[in-house]
Scaffold this active site. Structure first.
Site, PDB file in Angstrom:
ATOM      1  N   GLU A 119       0.847  -1.183   0.000  1.00 12.25           N
ATOM      2  CA  GLU A 119       0.000   0.000   0.000  1.00 12.25           C
ATOM      3  C   GLU A 119       0.888   1.241   0.000  1.00 12.25           C
ATOM      4  O   GLU A 119       1.861   1.291   0.733  1.00 12.25           O
ATOM      5  CB  GLU A 119      -0.912   0.048   1.234  1.00 12.25           C
ATOM      6  CG  GLU A 119      -2.051   1.040   1.028  1.00 12.25           C
ATOM      7  CD  GLU A 119      -3.025   1.116   2.214  1.00 12.25           C
ATOM      8  OE1 GLU A 119      -2.640   0.729   3.332  1.00 12.25           O
ATOM      9  OE2 GLU A 119      -4.140   1.581   2.011  1.00 12.25           O
ATOM     10  N   MET A 177       0.457  -2.707   8.803  1.00 16.08           N
ATOM     11  CA  MET A 177      -0.277  -2.772   7.539  1.00 16.08           C
ATOM     12  C   MET A 177      -1.227  -3.966   7.551  1.00 16.08           C
ATOM     13  O   MET A 177      -0.851  -5.075   7.904  1.00 16.08           O
ATOM     14  CB  MET A 177       0.735  -2.890   6.383  1.00 16.08           C
ATOM     15  CG  MET A 177       0.117  -3.165   5.029  1.00 16.08           C
ATOM     16  SD  MET A 177      -0.908  -1.759   4.493  1.00 16.08           S
ATOM     17  CE  MET A 177      -2.037  -2.622   3.392  1.00 16.08           C
ATOM     18  N   ASN A 180      -2.604  -6.195   5.591  1.00 15.18           N
ATOM     19  CA  ASN A 180      -2.743  -7.266   4.595  1.00 15.18           C
ATOM     20  C   ASN A 180      -3.757  -8.294   5.085  1.00 15.18           C
ATOM     21  O   ASN A 180      -3.702  -8.744   6.228  1.00 15.18           O
ATOM     22  CB  ASN A 180      -1.392  -7.950   4.391  1.00 15.18           C
ATOM     23  CG  ASN A 180      -0.273  -6.951   4.264  1.00 15.18           C
ATOM     24  OD1 ASN A 180      -0.227  -6.177   3.323  1.00 15.18           O
ATOM     25  ND2 ASN A 180       0.625  -6.922   5.253  1.00 15.18           N
ATOM     26  N   GLU A 223      -5.597  -2.445  12.761  1.00 16.38           N
ATOM     27  CA  GLU A 223      -5.362  -3.319  11.598  1.00 16.38           C
ATOM     28  C   GLU A 223      -6.433  -4.392  11.487  1.00 16.38           C
ATOM     29  O   GLU A 223      -6.827  -4.782  10.381  1.00 16.38           O
ATOM     30  CB  GLU A 223      -3.975  -3.964  11.684  1.00 16.38           C
ATOM     31  CG  GLU A 223      -2.799  -2.977  11.752  1.00 16.38           C
ATOM     32  CD  GLU A 223      -2.833  -1.910  10.692  1.00 16.38           C
ATOM     33  OE1 GLU A 223      -3.387  -2.148   9.599  1.00 16.38           O
ATOM     34  OE2 GLU A 223      -2.318  -0.798  10.946  1.00 16.38           O
ATOM     35  N   HIS A 225      -9.538  -3.121   9.853  1.00 15.35           N
ATOM     36  CA  HIS A 225      -9.376  -3.082   8.398  1.00 15.35           C
ATOM     37  C   HIS A 225      -9.737  -4.399   7.729  1.00 15.35           C
ATOM     38  O   HIS A 225      -9.998  -4.434   6.530  1.00 15.35           O
ATOM     39  CB  HIS A 225      -7.913  -2.796   8.036  1.00 15.35           C
ATOM     40  CG  HIS A 225      -7.534  -1.355   8.034  1.00 15.35           C
ATOM     41  ND1 HIS A 225      -8.250  -0.397   7.380  1.00 15.35           N
ATOM     42  CD2 HIS A 225      -6.472  -0.715   8.572  1.00 15.35           C
ATOM     43  CE1 HIS A 225      -7.641   0.778   7.529  1.00 15.35           C
ATOM     44  NE2 HIS A 225      -6.572   0.615   8.247  1.00 15.35           N
ATOM     45  N   GLU A 228      -9.248   4.425   6.640  1.00 16.82           N
ATOM     46  CA  GLU A 228      -8.418   4.864   7.768  1.00 16.82           C
ATOM     47  C   GLU A 228      -9.192   5.547   8.887  1.00 16.82           C
ATOM     48  O   GLU A 228      -8.896   5.348  10.062  1.00 16.82           O
ATOM     49  CB  GLU A 228      -7.287   5.760   7.261  1.00 16.82           C
ATOM     50  CG  GLU A 228      -6.354   5.058   6.277  1.00 16.82           C
ATOM     51  CD  GLU A 228      -5.749   3.778   6.833  1.00 16.82           C
ATOM     52  OE1 GLU A 228      -5.835   3.550   8.054  1.00 16.82           O
ATOM     53  OE2 GLU A 228      -5.209   2.994   6.029  1.00 16.82           O
TER      54      GLU A 228
HETATM   55 ZN   LIG Z   1      -5.059   1.905   8.713  1.00 18.32          ZN
END
Ligand SMILES: [Zn+2]
Length: 882
Positions: free
Chosen positions: A163, A300, A302, A335, A338, A357
Site C-alpha cells: 500500500e 499494515m 494485509n 489493523e 481493516h 483509515e
Molecule cells: Zn489503517
C-alpha cells in the site's frame, strides 16, 4: 495501515509519517459510478497465479505470473502496472488455446508496462503469462529485506509492503484498489525458513537442494495492495477465536514478547465478529512482527497477514512501557478493523481512503475503550480531534474526501485529515444517529459491498435507512466534502423559570485567515447548563437552545462534536469558576479550545494560562499531561531567547514540580494508568524545562543503573535514557553509541540509535547525521535519526539531507519522500527556511507540494506566535509571579 509514529518519549519527538517519485496520471477516465483509474479500461484481471523465487543474497527475484483476464473491447495492447521489472517473455493464450507472444514496453515514469500483439484481440477470456525479474528493496516498498542482529549473528528476512501502489514492484498487475481478483501464490524459499502469506499453506515440497516450494491456498477476491508474503527464521504461536486460527509470527525466540498481541487478537476478533455481524471470512489471521521501521507506516492490514514493526507489536519486559502496551493494542485493533473496513469492503479509489483509515482509527479507539476501560483512553479522543483541527485550520487543508490523481498524492493522503479528522467526524456522526443505529448502518453497508468496492455515499445511503429521519447525509457531506473547522459562537444566554435560553451562531475557526468568509455546516451540537441534563440540536447557521437549569453554559458536552466553541468573556469566566465541576473530558475540551483560540488571537492568551494555573492538584492526570505538554510547547516558542525563556521556565517548573511530587518516582501498586503515563510525561517535561533537580536525579539514576536495579526500572528506562541522550556530552554519547553497537536485540538497538539523534549539542547532532549515512544503524532506521536531529536542529538537518539527497533518498520509503524533506525544517523559526523549502518544492511535481506548503504555513504561524502572542504571555507572567 497505521501511520508511523515514534512512540512518545514525552519529549515532543512526535515524528509523523511523511511519498513516491510521482507518476502523473494519464487523463483520468471519468464517468459516473466508475472508479478512477490510471489504466485503460479495456482489460480486467480476475485471477493471478504467481510463482516467486527470491534471491535474498542478491536482492533480486524471479517471477512468473499467469493472469486470467477479460478483454472487454477489441484491442491490440494490454497495459498494466509494473515498476523496476524486466520481462523475459509475455504470452497471451485465448480460451480456445491459441497463443500469441507480446512485445513488452516499459514506461518507468508512469509505472506501467504495455504488451502489444500482432493482431487485434477480440473480447473474451484469455490467460496472460509473463516471466520477469524484479528487485528486492532495502526500504519497505514492494518485496524488501530487513537485516537484523541476533545473539547468533546477523539475519535477513523478507517481507512485502504494497500500500498504496507497490504491488506493481512484485507482480505486473492492475495495481489499483477497484481491480479485485483472486491470487494463488507459490514461493521457492529455504526449506528451513518459514514462509507466510494471506492464506494458510496448501502444500510444501522439499526440492532436495535446501530449498522448498510452498504454495498457499487461493485468496478470496481482493485488491492487489492487500497481498502479503514474508519469509525468514520465524516462530509462530497460535490460538483460536470463534473458530478462526489467530497467530503471531516473529523472529525466532521472541514468542513470549508477542503474548500480549496474541491474547489481544483473540479478544478483538471476537468483539469485531460481534459488532460487524459478519464473521471474519478467512481461515486464519496472522500478525507478523518485523525489526526496523518506516517513515510511512508502523503496521499494515494485509488480509489475513497483518504486518507490524516490532516496536508496535512486541513487549520486552526489560524495556517496554505502559504506553507501548497501549500502542500494541491500538495498532492491532486498528489493523484488525481493516479486515472488514478496507479488506472485505475497499474504497473504490484513494479519494475515499478515509473509509479505510478514519474507520479503522475510530474502531480501534472504540475497542480500546471497551476492552481496557482502566486505561481511560476516552480522554485521548480530545487529543486526536485537536491534532485534526490544528491541521484543518490552515489554508493548505483539504476535505476528507479529496481528488487524487497521482500515486504520490495517494501516498500523501495518509495524513492527519484522513486518519484523525476521519475518526473525529465518525465519532460525531455515531453520537448524532445513536450507537445502535450506527452499528446497523455499518453492518448493512458491509453486507451490501462485501468483496467489492464502495464510495462514501454508499455508507450514507446505508445510514439513511437507519437514521430515523435525521439528515445524516447532509451533515456527513458538510464535514467530509468541505475542509475546515466550524466555530460555534455562544451569544446571549438568559435564564428564566429554571430554563436557560442560549443563542448560537456558526462561523469558521482558522489559524491563518482571520478574515476568511466562513463555510456553512450543519453542526450537531450538544450543550448543558453545568450539572444539568444535556440537550442536542442541529445548528444550521444559527440556533436557539433551551437548556434545563440556570448557570454556566457548556457547549460540546461530552466532546463528540468536531467544532470549536467561542464563549463571551463573562460566560468563560463563569465556566472557569466552575471548572472543577466539569467532567474531565469537558475540562480537557475547554482547555484545548482556550489554547487554540488564544494562540489564534480569538481570545486572550491568559484564558488558557489561568486555566492551567487553576488546574486542581487532584485533577485527572490526563489534564495535567495536557498542561505539561502545553507548557513545553510554549517553552519551545522561546527557543533562542535565553532571558525570557528562563523566566517562563521558572514559572512552568514551579507549576509542575508539586504535581510530580504527588506522582513520585515509584509506581504505586494501585495507581491509575493515567498516573503512570503522567509520570513519564512530567519527567520529560521538567527535564526539558531545565529543572536542575530533575536533571540531577535522572543523571544519578542513569549512573547507578549497573549497581542498583531499582534505579532505572523498565517502565522508566526509555524516558531516563531519552533525557540523558538529550543532555549528553561527548563521553555519554560515545557510551550510548558503544551500547547501541553491541546490542543484539533489534527492538532495543533501533531505539538506542534513535536516541543518538536527539542531543542538544550541535557537534553531537552532526555526528548523528554522519552516522545516519553509514550502514550501521540499519537501512530503515537512518531516516528516523535525521528526523530526530531535525527537532532541535532543523537548519542543520535540513541542509544536511538536501546536500546528501542522493544518499538520503535511499534511506526513505519512496511513499514518504515528498513529506520527509520539508518536515525536517518544520520546527524552524528562521524565515530563510521558507525559501529553502520553496527551492525543494521546485524539484518535485507541482501536484505533490501540499505537505511542503503546509510546513511553510506552520513556520509562518509559529513566527506569528513568537511575535504576537509571547508578549502577552510575558505580561501575564509578570502579573502572576513569573
Ligand atoms: Zn489503517
Amino acid at each position: 495501515m497505521r501511520k508511523s509514529l515514534v512512540s512518545a518519549i514525552a519529549l515532543a519527538l512526535a515524528l509523523s509519517a511523511g511519498g513516491l517519485v510521482a507518476a502523473p496520471a494519464p487523463a483520468v477516465a471519468g464517468g459516473a459510478g466508475l472508479a478512477t483509474t490510471q489504466l485503460p479500461r479495456t482489460v480486467r484481471p480476475t485471477h493471478y497465479d504467481v510463482a516467486i523465487v527470491p534471491h535474498a543474497d542478491k536482492l533480486n527475484f524471479d517471477g512468473k505470473v499467469t493472469v486470467d483476464v477479460q478483454v472487454l473491447q477489441p484491442t491490440r495492447s494490454i497495459t498494466l502496472n509494473a515498476l523496476n521489472m524486466t520481462f523475459s517473455s509475455v504470452r497471451l493464450t485465448s480460451a480456445s488455446g491459441h497463443a500469441v507472444a507480446g512485445k513488452a514496453t516499459v514506461d518507468a515514469k508512469n509505472q506501467t508496462a504495455t504488451f502489444t500483439f500482432d493482431t487485434s484481440l477480440a473480447p473474451g477470456s484469455y490467460k496472460l503469462a509473463m516471466a520477469y525479474t524484479g528487485k528486492i528493496e532495502t526500504q519497505p516498498n514492494g518485496l524488501f529485506a530487513i537485516d537484523y542482529d541476533t545473539k547468533g549473528g546477523k539475519k535477513r528476512a523478507l517481507y512485502t509492503q504494497f500500500e498504496n501502489s507497490d504491488a506493481r514492484r512484485f507482480i505486473p498487475s492492475w495495481d489499483e484498489p477497484a481491480y479485485k481478483a483472486t491470487f494463488d501464490l507459490t514461493v521457492t524459499v529455504p526449506a528451513d525458513e518459514m514462509a507466510v502469506s494471506n492464506m494458510p499453506v496448501a502444500s510444501k515440497t522439499e526440492l532436495g537442494n535446501g530449498m522448498a516450494r510452498v504454495s498457499f491456498q487461493p485468496t478470496p477476491k481482493m485488491s492487489t495492495y492487500l497481498l502479503f508474503f514474508g519469509v525468514g527464521d520465524f516462530d509462530r504461536a497460535t490460538t483460536t477465536s470463534d473458530g478462526t486460527q489467530s497467530g503471531v509470527i516473529m523472529q525466532k525466540g521472541k514468542a513470549a514478547q508477542a503474548a500480549f498481541a496474541l491474547d489481544s487478537a483473540k479478544a478483538v476478533l471476537h468483539d469485531y465478529n460481534d459488532y460487524f455481524g459478519i464473521k471474519y471470512p478467512l481461515p486464519k489471521l496472522d500478525n507478523i512482527a518485523a525489526p526496523g521501521s518506516s517513515q510511512f507506516f508502523s503496521a499494515m492490514e494485509n488480509w489475513g497477514a497483518i504486518f507490524t514493526f516490532e516496536y508496535a507489536m512486541l513487549l520486552d519486559p526489560s524495556f517496554s512501557t505502559q504506553g507501548d502496551r497501549m500502542e500494541v493494542f491500538n495498532t492491532e485493533a486498528h489493523e484488525m478493523a481493516h479486515q472488514w473496513f478496507g479488506d472485505l469492503v475497499t474504497m473504490n479509489w484513494w479519494d475515499n481512503l478515509w473509509l479505510n483509515e478514519g474507520f479503522a482509527s475510530w474502531m480501534a479507539e472504540r475497542e480500546t475503550e471497551k476492552r481496557h476501560p482502566e486505561w481511560n483512553t476516552v480522554l485521548d479522543t480530545v487529543g486526536v480531534r485537536e491534532g485534526a483541527m490544528s491541521r484543518d485550520a490552515v489554508a493548505t487543508t483539504h476535505p476528507i474526501v479529496q481528488k487524487i490523481d497521482t500515486v504520490e498524492q495517494a501516498s500523501q493522503a495518509f495524513d492527519t485529515i484522513t486518519y484523525s479528522k476521519g475518526e473525529a467526524v465518525i465519532r460525531m456522526l455515531e453520537a448524532y444517529v445513536g450507537p445502535a443505529a450506527w452499528r446497523q448502518g455499518v453492518h448493512d453497508y458491509l453486507k451490501a459491498h462485501a468483496y467489492g468496492n464502495a464510495v462514501s455515499d454508499d455508507l450514507w445511503h446505508a445510514m439513511d435507512g437507519v437514521a430515523g429521519g435525521k439528515p445524516i447525509t447532509q451533515v456527513a457531506h458538510d464535514f467530509t466534502l468541505q475542509p475546515g473547522v466550524p466555530l460555534i459562537e455562544v451569544g446571549s444566554a438568559a435564564c428564566s423559570d429554571g430554563t436557560t435560553t442560549v443563542k448560537l451562531s456558526q462561523g469558521e475557526f482558522t489559524r491563518d485567515r482571520p478574515h476568511k468568509k466562513p463555510l456553512h455546516w450543519h453542526v450537531p451540537v450538544t450543550a448543558q447548563v453545568v450539572g444539568n441534563a444535556r440537550v442536542s440540536t442541529l445548528v444550521d447557521g444559527r440556533a436557539t437552545m433551551k437548556l434545563p437549569g440556570c448557570g454556566p453554559v457548556l457547549l460540546n458536552a461530552g466532546q463528540s462534536g468536531y467544532y470549536r466553541t467561542l464563549y463571551a468573556p463573562a460566560q468563560l469566566a463563569a465556566l472557569k469558576h466552575d471548572f472543577g465541576k466539569l467532567a474531565p473530558i469537558d475540562q480537557l475540551g475547554l482547555m484545548s479550545d482556550a489554547w487554540a483560540e488564544g494562540m489564534a488571537g480569538l481570545e486572550p492568551v491568559f484564558d488558557f494560562l489561568d486555566m492551567a494555573r487553576a488546574t486542581p492538584a487532584d485533577a485527572d492526570p490526563t489534564l495535567w499531561s495536557e498542561v505539561a505538554g502545553s507548557l513545553a510547547a510554549l517553552d519551545n516558542y522561546y527557543r533562542g531567547d535565553k532571558a525570557r525563556q528562563a523566566r517562563f521556565r521558572a514559572y512552568a517548573v514551579k507549576q509542575l514540580k508539586p504535581v510530580f511530587a504527588r506522582v513520585g518516582w515509584e509506581a504505586k501498586p494501585d495507581e491509575s494508568t493515567s498516573t503512570t503515563l503522567l509520570r513519564t510525561q512530567l519527567i520529560g517535561s521538567l527535564a526539558e524545562l531545565g529543572d536542575q533537580d530533575m536533571l540531577n536525579e535522572v543523571r544519578h539514576r542513569y549512573a547507578a543503573r549497573a549497581s542498583d536495579p531499582k534505579a532505572v526500572p523498565a517502565a522508566l528506562r526509555k524516558t531516563i535514557y531519552a533525557v540523558v541522550a538529550v543532555n549528553a556530552d561527548e563521553a555519554t554519547w560515545d557510551k550510548l553509541h558503544a551500547q547501541a553497537k553491541s546490542e543484539t536485540t533489534p527492538l532495543i538497538k533501533d531505539r538506542l540509535y534513535g536516541l543518538l539523534s536527539i542531543a542538544k549539542d550541535e557537534t553531537l547532532a552532526k555526528r548523528a547525521l554522519a552516522l545516519a549515512l553509514t550502514g550501521e544503524p540499519g537501512a530503515t532506521n537512518s531516516a528516523g535519526m535525521i528526523r530526530g536531529v531535525a527537532w532541535r536542529h532543523p537548519e542543520l538537518a535540513y541542509d544536511f539531507a538536501i546536500a546528501h539527497r542522493a544518499q538520503v533518498d535511499k534511506l526513505v520509503d519512496s511513499t514518504s519522500s515528498t513529506r520527509f524533506y520539508p518536515a525536517l525544517g518544520g520546527s524552524s523559526f528562521d524565515p530563510a527556511m521558507i525559501g529553502k523549502i520553496k527551492a525543494y518544492e521546485a524539484t518535485i511535481a507541482q501536484t505533490a507540494r501540499r505537505p511542503a506548503d503546509t510546513v511553510i504555513a506552520n513556520i509562518k504561524y509559529r513566527m506569528m506566535i513568537r511575535n504576537q502572542r509571547l508578549p502577552a504571555v510575558d505580561a501575564w507572567l509578570q502579573k502572576n509571579g513569573g
